[in-house]
Design a protein around this motif. Structure first.
Motif: not given
Length: 347
Positions: A157, A159, A202, A228-229, A231
């Motif tokens: 995660f 952002p 992103r 990468h996103l 959570k």
């Protein structure tokens, strides 16, 4: 036991965190020298005190007749040229991932190594992650029967992002998916087809930060997915077979321990949290439902060095075969041969 003398090209974080802590504790390995483009006196001092020499001249470094194995731990775009020079200097070579950018480069290095009587191999240390070793045990012991689907994740995660551009070997697929793909090729061999969904989620442009890659085998498929996103974490492994399922949360602890200053050989190094042990839910041979925990095997990235030592010194087979190297590089390279999503058939 005769020691294998090692020289490193590169003296950055990866060398100091993921290589030296494992090689310096092995009695059959001797770190002779480190080549770096610039001097770093304060960082070099602890290693100089252990008798390791530092060189700032590549020709001088490669001309050291004592060095048998050169380990390349530099930026990905430099791997091919450094590896080629080391092979021509008659050194065995271990290359950080990604091995190289193109299939043609991989073929050239393997052929060059053969003609010069040396071995070359990528440093696919994630074959010795505890979570992967747990999944490997489940598959090899056939707890789940014929496989239907294997899904593996390694997410973050993060952002905040910016537009980044660079060569293919700097992408998320080459730098990240390479580990997951290598492990699946190790277990199952060359897939028949590969589906790619590779993009930047992103900022929408620049180097990718998301990959959803499916490897199709006869009767089952493997899903390699990271971004990468995320959570709330996915399981590291989710495996379904005709007799049951296996689920494993939590990544291998070696990296976290290394960052915290806990070193290989220290008590508890790399041990998994008990609450992260994998969960098996399957039917046994009598048709009874079995639900149980599977203790996570202890990972050890140094085992890759152990294998390469045996290959160099005693003629044992390389852990990462030439066929596996070529298959992985081809899968990486073909992620970018067409606009995503797309499917390719491997010959």
């Amino acid at each position: 036991m005769e020691s294998l003398k090692i020289g490193y090209i590169g003296f950055g974080k990866s060398t100091k965190r993921y290589h030296l802590p494992y090689t310096l504790i092995r009695k059959n390995l001797e770190v002779k020298a480190i080549y770096n483009r610039s001097k770093k006196p304060a960082e070099e001092l602890p290693y100089r005190e252990r008798g390791i020499m530092f060189s700032y001249d590549l020709d001088e470094f490669l001309g050291d007749g004592d060095i048998q194995l050169v380990v390349i731990v530099t930026a990905a775009p430099t791997h091919f040229e450094f590896a080629k020079k080391a092979i021509l200097a008659k050194k065995h070579v271990l290359v950080e991932k990604p091995f190289v950018e193109t299939l043609e480069q991989a073929k050239e290095l393997l052929a060059l190594a053969k003609s010069n009587g040396v071995l070359v191999m990528p440093f696919q240390n994630r074959r010795f992650d505890g979570d992967f070793l747990a999944a490997k045990e489940v598959i090899e012991r056939n707890y789940l029967g014929d496989l239907i689907e294997v899904e593996t994740h390694y997410d973050y995660f993060r952002p905040s992002s910016q537009v980044n551009n660079g060569p293919l070997c700097d992408t998320f697929v080459y730098g990240h998916a390479v580990h997951l793909i290598d492990r699946m090729v190790y277990l199952f061999g060359r897939p028949q087809k590969v589906y790619y969904d590779v993009k930047n989620v992103r900022v929408g442009e620049g180097l990718d930060d998301y990959h959803d890659i499916h490897l199709f085998y006869r009767g089952f498929k493997v899903v390699v997915k990271s971004q990468h996103l995320v959570k709330t974490p996915y399981p590291q492994f989710l495996i379904h077979g005709k007799r049951g399922s296996f689920i494993k949360y939590g990544i291998d602890m070696q990296e976290a321990d290394l960052k915290a200053g806990i070193m290989p050989g220290d008590a508890g190094f790399g041990e998994d949290n008990t609450f992260s042990y994998g969960q098996l839910d399957y039917l046994n041979q009598n048709g009874d439902t079995i639900k149980r925990e599977l203790k996570t095997p202890l990972g050890d990235y140094g085992r890759l060095y152990d294998n390469f030592y045996e290959a160099i010194m005693n003629g044992a087979p390389k852990l990462i075969t030439d066929e596996q190297i070529l298959t992985v590089v081809e899968i990486l390279e073909r992620a970018y041969e067409a606009e995503s999503p797309h499917i390719v058939t491997l010959s």
